[in-house]
Design an enzyme around this catalytic site. Sequence first.
Site, PDB file in Angstrom:
ATOM      1  N   ASP A  73     -16.171 -65.305  93.296  1.00 29.91           N
ATOM      2  CA  ASP A  73     -17.645 -65.771  93.371  1.00 29.91           C
ATOM      3  C   ASP A  73     -18.442 -65.798  92.175  1.00 29.91           C
ATOM      4  O   ASP A  73     -18.069 -65.861  91.021  1.00 29.91           O
ATOM      5  CB  ASP A  73     -18.231 -64.441  94.319  1.00 29.91           C
ATOM      6  CG  ASP A  73     -17.890 -63.126  93.881  1.00 29.91           C
ATOM      7  OD1 ASP A  73     -17.977 -62.838  92.494  1.00 29.91           O
ATOM      8  OD2 ASP A  73     -17.329 -62.251  94.314  1.00 29.91           O
ATOM      9  N   ASP A  76     -19.817 -80.236  91.274  1.00 28.89           N
ATOM     10  CA  ASP A  76     -19.033 -81.037  91.721  1.00 28.89           C
ATOM     11  C   ASP A  76     -19.851 -81.429  92.930  1.00 28.89           C
ATOM     12  O   ASP A  76     -20.221 -80.920  93.791  1.00 28.89           O
ATOM     13  CB  ASP A  76     -17.752 -80.307  92.301  1.00 28.89           C
ATOM     14  CG  ASP A  76     -16.514 -81.335  92.476  1.00 28.89           C
ATOM     15  OD1 ASP A  76     -16.732 -82.289  92.834  1.00 28.89           O
ATOM     16  OD2 ASP A  76     -15.509 -80.691  92.134  1.00 28.89           O
ATOM     17  N   ASP A 113     -16.845 -86.692  92.889  1.00 27.73           N
ATOM     18  CA  ASP A 113     -15.530 -86.895  93.721  1.00 27.73           C
ATOM     19  C   ASP A 113     -15.325 -88.372  94.164  1.00 27.73           C
ATOM     20  O   ASP A 113     -16.200 -88.871  94.714  1.00 27.73           O
ATOM     21  CB  ASP A 113     -15.752 -85.770  94.986  1.00 27.73           C
ATOM     22  CG  ASP A 113     -14.467 -85.752  95.827  1.00 27.73           C
ATOM     23  OD1 ASP A 113     -13.462 -85.177  95.195  1.00 27.73           O
ATOM     24  OD2 ASP A 113     -14.480 -85.898  96.958  1.00 27.73           O
ATOM     25  N   GLU A 152     -13.993 -89.086  89.276  1.00 28.44           N
ATOM     26  CA  GLU A 152     -12.771 -88.981  89.744  1.00 28.44           C
ATOM     27  C   GLU A 152     -12.606 -90.379  90.085  1.00 28.44           C
ATOM     28  O   GLU A 152     -12.977 -90.685  91.460  1.00 28.44           O
ATOM     29  CB  GLU A 152     -12.475 -87.895  90.883  1.00 28.44           C
ATOM     30  CG  GLU A 152     -11.131 -87.792  91.191  1.00 28.44           C
ATOM     31  CD  GLU A 152     -10.791 -87.269  92.307  1.00 28.44           C
ATOM     32  OE1 GLU A 152      -9.632 -86.756  92.756  1.00 28.44           O
ATOM     33  OE2 GLU A 152     -11.684 -87.171  93.332  1.00 28.44           O
ATOM     34  N   HIS A 172      -6.623 -79.229  90.632  1.00 22.95           N
ATOM     35  CA  HIS A 172      -6.474 -78.622  91.762  1.00 22.95           C
ATOM     36  C   HIS A 172      -5.984 -79.323  92.599  1.00 22.95           C
ATOM     37  O   HIS A 172      -5.671 -79.057  93.832  1.00 22.95           O
ATOM     38  CB  HIS A 172      -7.868 -78.152  92.222  1.00 22.95           C
ATOM     39  CG  HIS A 172      -8.649 -79.204  92.291  1.00 22.95           C
ATOM     40  ND1 HIS A 172      -9.282 -80.002  91.456  1.00 22.95           N
ATOM     41  CD2 HIS A 172      -9.571 -79.769  93.513  1.00 22.95           C
ATOM     42  CE1 HIS A 172     -10.301 -81.094  92.017  1.00 22.95           C
ATOM     43  NE2 HIS A 172     -10.093 -80.757  93.327  1.00 22.95           N
ATOM     44  N   ASP A 173      -5.722 -80.727  92.009  1.00 23.43           N
ATOM     45  CA  ASP A 173      -5.010 -81.827  93.230  1.00 23.43           C
ATOM     46  C   ASP A 173      -3.507 -82.093  92.582  1.00 23.43           C
ATOM     47  O   ASP A 173      -2.704 -82.476  93.516  1.00 23.43           O
ATOM     48  CB  ASP A 173      -5.614 -83.007  93.342  1.00 23.43           C
ATOM     49  CG  ASP A 173      -6.947 -82.781  94.197  1.00 23.43           C
ATOM     50  OD1 ASP A 173      -7.039 -82.081  94.895  1.00 23.43           O
ATOM     51  OD2 ASP A 173      -8.212 -83.604  93.590  1.00 23.43           O
TER      52      ASP A 173
HETATM   53  C1  NOJ Z   1     -10.711 -85.169  95.582  1.00 22.81           C
HETATM   54  C2  NOJ Z   1     -10.647 -83.416  95.292  1.00 22.81           C
HETATM   55  O1  NOJ Z   1     -10.423 -83.417  93.973  1.00 22.81           O
HETATM   56  C3  NOJ Z   1      -9.790 -83.069  96.533  1.00 22.81           C
HETATM   57  O2  NOJ Z   1      -9.568 -81.799  96.360  1.00 22.81           O
HETATM   58  C4  NOJ Z   1     -10.220 -83.504  97.655  1.00 22.81           C
HETATM   59  O3  NOJ Z   1      -9.378 -82.963  98.839  1.00 22.81           O
HETATM   60  C5  NOJ Z   1     -10.573 -84.964  97.985  1.00 22.81           C
HETATM   61  N1  NOJ Z   1     -11.327 -85.475  96.642  1.00 22.81           N
HETATM   62  C6  NOJ Z   1     -11.480 -85.007  98.950  1.00 22.81           C
HETATM   63  O4  NOJ Z   1     -13.033 -84.743  98.659  1.00 22.81           O
END
Ligand code: NOJ
Length: 537
Positions: free
Chosen positions: A31, A100, A201, A257, A322-323
């Site tokens: 949090d 973000d 994003d 991104e 994180h992806d």
């Molecule tokens: C990129 C983000 O980093 C990812 O985690 C997300 O699933 C997709 N965009 C959709 O917003």
Amino acid sequence: MNKDFCWWKHGVIYHVYPQSFYDTNDDGIGDLQGIIQKLDYLANLGVDALWLSPIYPSPLVDAGYDITDYKNINSIYGDMNDFMQLLKAAHKKGIRIIMDLVLNHTSDQHPWFKESRSSIDNPKRDWYIWQAPKNKKAPNNWRTNFGKKAWQYDAATGEYYYHSFFYEQPDLNWRNPEVKEAMFEIAEFWLKLGIDGFRLDVINLLYKDKKLRDNSISNLFSNKKKVFNRNRGSVYKVLREFRVLLDKYADKVSVGEIYAVPPGDTKLASSFLGSGNDMLHLAFDFSLIFTRWKATFYYKTIRRIYSKMPKEGWPCFFLSNHDVGRSTKRFGLTFFKYQKAKLHALLLLTLKGTPFIYYGDEIGMENASITKDQIRDLYGKLFYPLFKGRDGFRTPMQWNSNTNAGFSNAKLWLPVHPNYYSINVEAATNNENSVYSVYKQLLQLRKTHKALQSGNIKFLHEGKNNVLAYQRFLPSEKLLIFLNFSFLQKQLSINTEGLEQIFSTHPQFNSIAGGKIVLKPYQGVVFAESLIVRPHT
Ligand code: NOJ
């Protein structure tokens, strides 16, 4: 502050995954108060800014990248007061906050979409991408970025809507000026509150082909180029306008991104920087992530990144997120993984460009294996066991060796990696040989050696002998950096006169020996070169 200091170019940005950072209210989820409590840790590490993955209200179908209210805070993290407290406390410590921002799509639970789907003539209908069936089928062959069909049939009005990701994330129609207006207004809302910038994003996806033409190849799991549902010219235009908006406020940053298929299209990523002064400030280029562990390959990738930069542009680098997972996973099963993590840190923090550190990388956290019943990421649920999702690299931060790695007292939203007994902040900060110690020293070194922040870069060679070697320099300072990517010791014949070792991943070892440079397996070293000052004549 020195007016030549441009924080987003010369500082280091730390990526916080809020769900997994620190839990203060015993619900097993991180949090905002948790981030506040850990600001001392972050300040002590020496980072300049935090990028927070989305913290807005959301049903969390895609971990918060499905937003229902862009001007509020998800109650699992706290509320607006907590946010303001975080912003203030962070600023007090000289740490900036980057939000973000998901402009491409909302949650299907967002009031805009609820209205939009309610009837064909609703004023919000055109805020999303709706199409009547074509021959009783979807309007074209586009697939989502997760491999499924990208058009969702909505029986209520008998039309399809488009979604680049899950069907719970309908894409907005940026060709409607009201959408842009609403989103710009949201951006201003946060800027006025005093935040320092945005991570945008999947920004290259905003506009789709006007005629919705089929992509030439669009198979399930296909990695072939997707042409018509991204990278349209209008993205560049809107990014120019977004830059104008940001520039109304002092010192703001945008990092976009760039979601390229196949990933790591350097030319595409840098194209969104415009001239370097008129679109994004920074663009995430994924090519380093997909580079194999070999000095020559790293050399090629990094050179390409620099060569595609617009004249006024500035690069940025990251090793994990994180992806795509943690960089430690790319080292393979190796006895030397922490040595490699240190070498990687040295690379990240000495290249010319803004470094982004993914939370936990600074202590050498690794991807965890997640069992089927532990999966939270819908991506994992849909494609298990082919793909187990992204949870393994979103696990709780490992603070100490107590229960739940000191992250929380409650049942956790995701399990901690079992190695938390030895890999944790407490252990790392008390061990001068830890990965953490390398990160911390390098963050310090960047502050005391301006050549590492703003200096130019020149490679000494193309990665021969599996060693990467480059110079960072300013008129007032010259540094030499060597990284041995090999498991073998290397000896380099280089003029060592005037070189002083100022950092090493193997601090006990003097790399200058007998007029040569000796590098242990996976060792990285920074030397300062003394500059000969010629007297004025
Ligand atoms: C990129 C983000 O980093 C990812 O985690 C997300 O699933 C997709 N965009 C959709 O917003």
